[in-house]
Structures are given as structure tokens and as C-alpha cells.
Scaffold this active site. Structure first.
Site, short mmCIF file in Angstrom:
data_model
loop_
_atom_site.label_atom_id
_atom_site.label_comp_id
_atom_site.label_asym_id
_atom_site.label_seq_id
_atom_site.Cartn_x
_atom_site.Cartn_y
_atom_site.Cartn_z
N ARG A 1 -9.15 -1.51 21.48
CA ARG A 1 -8.50 -2.71 20.93
C ARG A 1 -8.99 -2.90 19.50
NH1 ARG A 1 -5.26 -2.27 24.29
NH2 ARG A 1 -4.56 -3.74 25.87
N GLU B 1 -2.86 -6.58 14.76
CA GLU B 1 -1.71 -5.74 15.08
C GLU B 1 -0.41 -6.54 15.08
OE1 GLU B 1 -3.12 -2.90 18.05
OE2 GLU B 1 -1.08 -2.94 18.84
N HIS C 1 -0.28 2.29 18.00
CA HIS C 1 -0.60 1.92 19.39
C HIS C 1 0.20 2.76 20.40
CE1 HIS C 1 -2.43 -1.53 21.96
NE2 HIS C 1 -2.39 -0.39 22.63
O1 LIG Z 1 -3.29 -0.57 25.22
C1 LIG Z 1 -2.81 -0.36 26.28
C2 LIG Z 1 -3.24 -0.96 27.51
O2 LIG Z 1 -4.19 -1.78 27.52
O3 LIG Z 1 -2.64 -0.67 28.55
#
Ligand SMILES: O=CC(=O)O
Length: 322
Positions: A237, A266, A284
Site C-alpha cells: 500500500r 493513489e 496498481h
Molecule cells: O491491492 C490489492 C488488494 O489488496 O487486493
């Protein structure tokens, strides 16, 4: 389906076949938009909902829960990370929160290796050079990167994804060390204190959840303690890294490069990072394979169907007791 059957809100179009089982337990509303819902749209959509299938960019807080009202029984997040959910607020109302662990481990570990290889072997940088039309030719010292064999990968967060990355890195001949809150039985990987892991690793890869404890875990001081030849990879993250500090550390040559799939604000990306050649920036994509996203959608649906039928949901979020 009778008009008073449970309302199920899906905040983003998911594969229709994955959503199919929902139709036998309620009336399904799927967002018609090819983008995340705005806050106002989300509030409007969840009105009267018994179940919400949310995405990681939907913030599910007290306001959304108020907008949903008293029928709400489950918030099924279509992601393994759930920092977008206010889990205490959800559970306080007797509502279940679920996520999609397990099914995205391999896809995320694969992408981590793709980014690690990209930044250490300068693949995206080379791609930009070739596309630019600039003159180049093979040369004994042209665009040299850094080999992985015998180098130390330091994994922060040794859950399922961290362990899957460890196995892949070992196959590339890397020596794997990790830092985790609890001891983990993880092949030959050594568990190190964070400061030692940062100071000794050639690549540091983040696989911990975003929590109050991990926000800005990688700050200016942590970056300063890394080797000048080291790389940082983040597929966890964004806010785990202080992005301004990272941009400054890279610009000042404090570390050799970074490969990021996630960002502090983001989808915005710090200008200082976009300007640097030794940074790989992915949008991402950790779990972004057809197979994995389908399985995530199916698991979110399984959680909703079980809950609305009064059965145990397969993957509840267990809130650690403090
Ligand atoms: O980033 C993706 C997730 O947490 O599934």
C-alpha cells in the site's frame, strides 16, 4: 425476486458470471460506471442495501454505513487489503466485513518479481530509450543493471504474499531475510529486526498491511539507513512509504532505485518520482490477471451469498483483539 428481497450493491462492474449466484439471494445493483463511484454516488447507491460489494478505492466509513441504513449485513471488500474499510465502525453495527485473501497471492508475488527485475535490470528505462529513437548500440558497459544472485532480499511482512515472493526470489538465487511481527516458518529465510534488515538488504520489498503502525514505516530515516546500492519495491500500500522522502532519497542518490505499484495518494504520483529514470511506476496491477480478478469477484460473492443465507462467510476479516 420480490421487491422487498435484499438489495445487493456492487460498486464496480465485475465479471457477470461471477455475479450470477447473487441473483438467487437478492436484487442486484451493479454500478454502470467505468470508474470508481463518487462519494455522493456511493451514498445514493447503498441506500437500503443489505450487502455491499466494495472495491479498494471505495471508502466505507460511518457516513456510508449511515447512508446504507439498518438492513446492512455485510461489506464484502474485493481485495485482500482492507484499509479502505472502517472495520471497527462496521463491526460495531453488527455488520460483517470480509476480504479476499489467498486468491491473489501468486499474481501479486509474480508482479513483485516483475517490478524487482524491471528496476534492477532497467527494462522500462531501456524501453523508453528505444522508443525515443535515440541512437544506441550494444556496448560492454551500456545500461548495466544489478544482478540478483547472492544478493539479499529483505521482505517486510511475511504473510502469504511475502512468503510467495520469498520462494520466487530463492529460485533466482537470492538470499532471503524478512521482518515480521510474529515468527513465521519460512523456508531458509532469516527473521531480522527492521533496522538490520534495512541496513543489510540489496532489495527491500514491502508486503505488510497498511495500519497505523505501518504508515510511513519507510520514511526519510529508514531510507537513509538502506545501502546506497539498494532498491525499494512496494506492491503493498502506498502510504507505507513517505513518498516525498522517497523522491528526495532517490534524487540524492541515497538508494539506487525503486519500483512501485501503489502510491500514497493513489492514483496521484509524486512529481519527483515521475521525473526519475531509476523508478518503475506501475498502476496498481498486483492482482490484475483475468484469473485472479475473477476469483476475487467470486470470493466476494460467496461471502455475500453465505451471509444473506445465514451461513458462515468463507473469509471474514478477523479484528485482532487489543
Ligand atoms: O491491492 C490489492 C488488494 O489488496 O487486493
Amino acid at each position: 425476486m420480490s421487491p422487498d428481497s435484499p438489495r445487493i450493491v456492487v460498486t464496480r462492474a465485475l465479471p457477470p458470471a461471477a455475479l450470477e449466484p447473487l441473483h438467487s439471494v437478492g436484487q442486484v445493483w451493479v454500478s454502470p460506471h467505468d470508474r470508481p463511484l463518487s462519494v455522493a454516488e456511493l451514498h445514493q447507491a447503498v441506500d437500503g442495501a443489505s450487502a455491499i460489494i466494495s472495491m479498494l478505492n471505495d471508502k466505507i466509513d460511518d457516513d456510508v454505513l449511515d447512508a446504507a441504513g439498518p438492513n446492512l449485513r455485510i461489506v464484502a471488500n474485493t481485495a485482500v487489503g482492507y484499509d479502505n474499510l472502517d472495520v471497527p465502525a462496521i463491526t460495531h453495527r453488527g455488520v460483517l466485513a470480509t476480504n479476499t485473501p489467498g486468491v491473489l497471492v501468486d499474481a501479486t508475488a509474480d508482479l513483485t518479481m516483475a517490478l524487482l527485475l524491471d528496476v534492477t535490470r532497467r527494462v522500462s528505462e531501456g524501453d523508453r530509450l528505444v522508443r525515443s529513437g535515440a541512437a544506441w548500440s550494444w556496448d560492454i558497459s551500456f545500461m548495466l543493471g544489478s544482478g540478483l544472485q547472492g544478493k539479499q532480499l529483505g521482505i517486510i511482512g511475511m504473510g502469504h504474499i511475502g512468503q510467495a515472493v520469498a520462494a520466487r526470489a530463492a529460485a533466482f538465487g537470492m538470499d532471503v531475510a524478512h521482518h515480521s511481527r510474529r515468527p513465521v516458518e519460512a523456508g531458509g529465510s532469516r527473521r531480522l529486526p527492521l533496522d538490520e534488515l534495512l541496513a543489510t538488504s540489496d532489495v527491500v520489498s514491502l508486503h505488510c498491511p497498511l495500519t497505523a503502525q505501518t504508515r510511513h514505516l519507510i520514511d526519510a530515516e529508514a531510507l537513509r539507513s538502506m545501502k546506497g546500492s539498494a532498491y525499494l519495491v512496494n506492491t503493498a500500500r502506498g502510504p507505507i512509504v513517505d513518498e516525498a522522502a522517497l523522491a528526495a532519497a532517490l534524487a540524492g542518490g541515497e538508494i539506487a532505485g525503486a519500483a512501485l505499484d501503489v502510491y500514497e495518494n493513489e492514483p496521484e504520483v509524486h512529481d519527483g518520482l515521475r521525473a526519475l529514470p531509476n523508478v518503475v511506476l506501475a498502476p496498481h496491477l498486483g492482482s490484475a490477471t483475468v484469473e485472479t480478478r475473477t476469483r476475487m469477484a467470486e470470493l466476494a460473492v460467496e461471502n455475500v451469498v453465505a451471509t444473506l443465507l445465514g451461513k458462515d462467510a468463507p473469509t471474514p476479516i478477523s479484528v485482532p483483539s487489543t
